[in-house]
Design a protein around this motif. Structure first.
Motif, short mmCIF file in Angstrom:
data_model
loop_
_atom_site.label_atom_id
_atom_site.label_comp_id
_atom_site.label_asym_id
_atom_site.label_seq_id
_atom_site.Cartn_x
_atom_site.Cartn_y
_atom_site.Cartn_z
N ALA A 107 105.97 20.27 56.72
CA ALA A 107 105.99 18.88 57.16
C ALA A 107 107.16 18.17 56.49
CB ALA A 107 104.68 18.19 56.81
N LEU A 108 107.91 17.41 57.28
CA LEU A 108 109.05 16.64 56.77
C LEU A 108 108.84 15.17 57.09
CD1 LEU A 108 111.99 18.94 57.91
CD2 LEU A 108 111.00 18.76 55.62
N SER A 109 108.98 14.33 56.08
CA SER A 109 108.81 12.89 56.26
C SER A 109 110.06 12.31 56.89
CB SER A 109 108.55 12.22 54.91
OG SER A 109 107.36 12.73 54.32
N VAL A 110 109.87 11.52 57.95
CA VAL A 110 111.01 11.00 58.71
C VAL A 110 111.00 9.47 58.75
CG1 VAL A 110 112.10 10.87 60.99
CG2 VAL A 110 111.14 13.04 60.17
N ALA A 133 105.62 10.94 59.76
CA ALA A 133 106.10 9.63 59.30
C ALA A 133 106.17 9.59 57.79
CB ALA A 133 105.17 8.53 59.81
N LYS A 134 107.19 8.93 57.28
CA LYS A 134 107.32 8.74 55.83
C LYS A 134 106.31 7.68 55.39
CE LYS A 134 111.27 9.35 53.98
NZ LYS A 134 112.69 9.27 53.54
N THR A 135 105.55 7.99 54.35
CA THR A 135 104.54 7.07 53.85
C THR A 135 105.07 6.33 52.62
OG1 THR A 135 103.52 8.79 52.49
CG2 THR A 135 102.65 8.50 54.71
N PRO A 136 104.49 5.17 52.30
CA PRO A 136 104.95 4.42 51.12
C PRO A 136 104.79 5.22 49.84
CG PRO A 136 103.59 3.04 52.53
CD PRO A 136 103.46 4.45 53.05
N LYS A 137 105.71 5.04 48.91
CA LYS A 137 105.66 5.75 47.65
C LYS A 137 104.35 5.47 46.93
CE LYS A 137 108.47 6.64 43.54
NZ LYS A 137 109.72 6.29 42.82
N GLY A 138 103.74 6.52 46.40
CA GLY A 138 102.50 6.37 45.67
C GLY A 138 101.25 6.48 46.53
N THR A 139 101.45 6.75 47.84
CA THR A 139 100.30 6.92 48.73
C THR A 139 100.19 8.38 49.13
OG1 THR A 139 101.62 6.45 50.71
CG2 THR A 139 100.58 4.57 49.60
N LEU A 140 99.22 8.68 49.98
CA LEU A 140 99.07 10.05 50.47
C LEU A 140 100.29 10.45 51.28
CD1 LEU A 140 95.32 9.95 51.60
CD2 LEU A 140 96.25 11.05 49.56
N PRO A 141 100.64 11.75 51.31
CA PRO A 141 101.82 12.18 52.05
C PRO A 141 101.64 12.21 53.56
CG PRO A 141 100.73 14.06 51.06
CD PRO A 141 100.03 12.84 50.53
N GLY A 142 100.43 11.98 54.05
CA GLY A 142 100.19 11.98 55.49
C GLY A 142 98.78 11.53 55.78
N GLY A 143 98.43 11.53 57.08
CA GLY A 143 97.08 11.15 57.47
C GLY A 143 96.78 9.68 57.31
N MET A 144 97.82 8.83 57.38
CA MET A 144 97.62 7.39 57.19
C MET A 144 97.81 6.58 58.46
SD MET A 144 99.32 6.83 53.42
CE MET A 144 98.76 5.12 53.38
N GLY A 145 98.01 7.27 59.57
CA GLY A 145 98.14 6.56 60.84
C GLY A 145 99.48 5.91 61.06
N LEU A 146 100.49 6.28 60.26
CA LEU A 146 101.82 5.70 60.40
C LEU A 146 102.66 6.54 61.35
CD1 LEU A 146 102.54 4.95 56.64
CD2 LEU A 146 101.66 3.36 58.36
N SER A 147 103.51 5.88 62.12
CA SER A 147 104.40 6.60 63.01
C SER A 147 105.85 6.28 62.66
CB SER A 147 104.11 6.22 64.47
OG SER A 147 104.30 4.84 64.69
#
Length: 214
Positions: A107-110, A133-147
């Motif tokens: 998985a690559l954060s974009v 999707a790239k998630t905010p620093k300090g949060t989970l690396p995925g599964g947060m509903g961000l696109s």
């Protein structure tokens, strides 16, 4: 346009696994990351994996895990694919691919075009890159509903197979595939009623939305 393969990630209950299999998901994801609300123990993973055997490939998701942790999960759950969702380098991915003899997805954060270009470095080390999707620093690396901006990966023709993740749900997945031409889509929070709680109706709706594209 061919219907993309479907991965339902974060399966952590028998009812969720039944729903994913009923929806004819091609891949089901088991999360081995204690910080995630979708985390499963090795024992839980073994039971869930048995449900899926012969019906969908079983993908184990790991975040910067050591070899022993991965080995335990592979043995207990009979994993078919390893998905790396941390800061794993191409070298680390290649080592795991060689050691376990299993396909490896990375998985690559974009958030920008530069992030997409990173995928080329994994050619030869992994079997597939998953643009998430790239998630905010300090949060989970995925599964947060961000696109992210899907145009960044529209009909990507890089040197490694790819899939699309990040903020997908029954309402937007058809559009996402139309824009990107993604050959595989990966959903987790988009088919949940609460973090870590899969919704059987949303799983069915996700698959139905995709199969209306072809």
């Amino acid at each position: 346009m061919p219907t993309p393969a479907i991965k339902i990630c974060g399966i952590n209950s028998e009812s969720a696994m039944r729903a994913a299999l009923k929806a004819r998901a091609n891949h089901v994801g088991l999360v081995f990351f204690p910080s995630s609300p979708r985390n499963v123990t090795v024992r839980e993973a073994a039971a869930l994996s048995a449900q899926a055997q012969g019906q969908a490939s079983r993908v184990g998701l790991f975040v910067n895990a050591d070899d022993a942790t991965i080995a335990e999960a592979v043995t207990a759950a009979g994993l078919d694919i390893l998905q790396l969702h941390g800061a794993e380098t191409p070298e680390r991915a290649g080592q795991l691919r060689a050691r376990f003899g299993l396909p490896v997805w990375k998985a690559l954060s974009v958030a920008s075009a530069e992030d997409v270009l990173r995928a080329s470095a994994y050619a030869g080390a992994v079997d597939l890159v998953l643009f998430d999707a790239k998630t905010p620093k300090g949060t989970l690396p995925g599964g947060m509903g961000l696109s992210f901006d899907w145009s960044l990966v529209a009909h990507w023709k890089g040197p490694v197979a790819w899939g699309l993740a990040g903020g997908l749900n029954p309402e937007n997945v058809a559009q996402a595939v139309a824009v990107t031409g993604a050959p595989l889509v990966d959903v987790s929070s988009g088919v949940e009623s609460a973090p870590g709680v899969k919704d059987e109706g949303r799983i069915a709706a996700f698959a139905m939305a995709l199969r209306g594209i072809s």
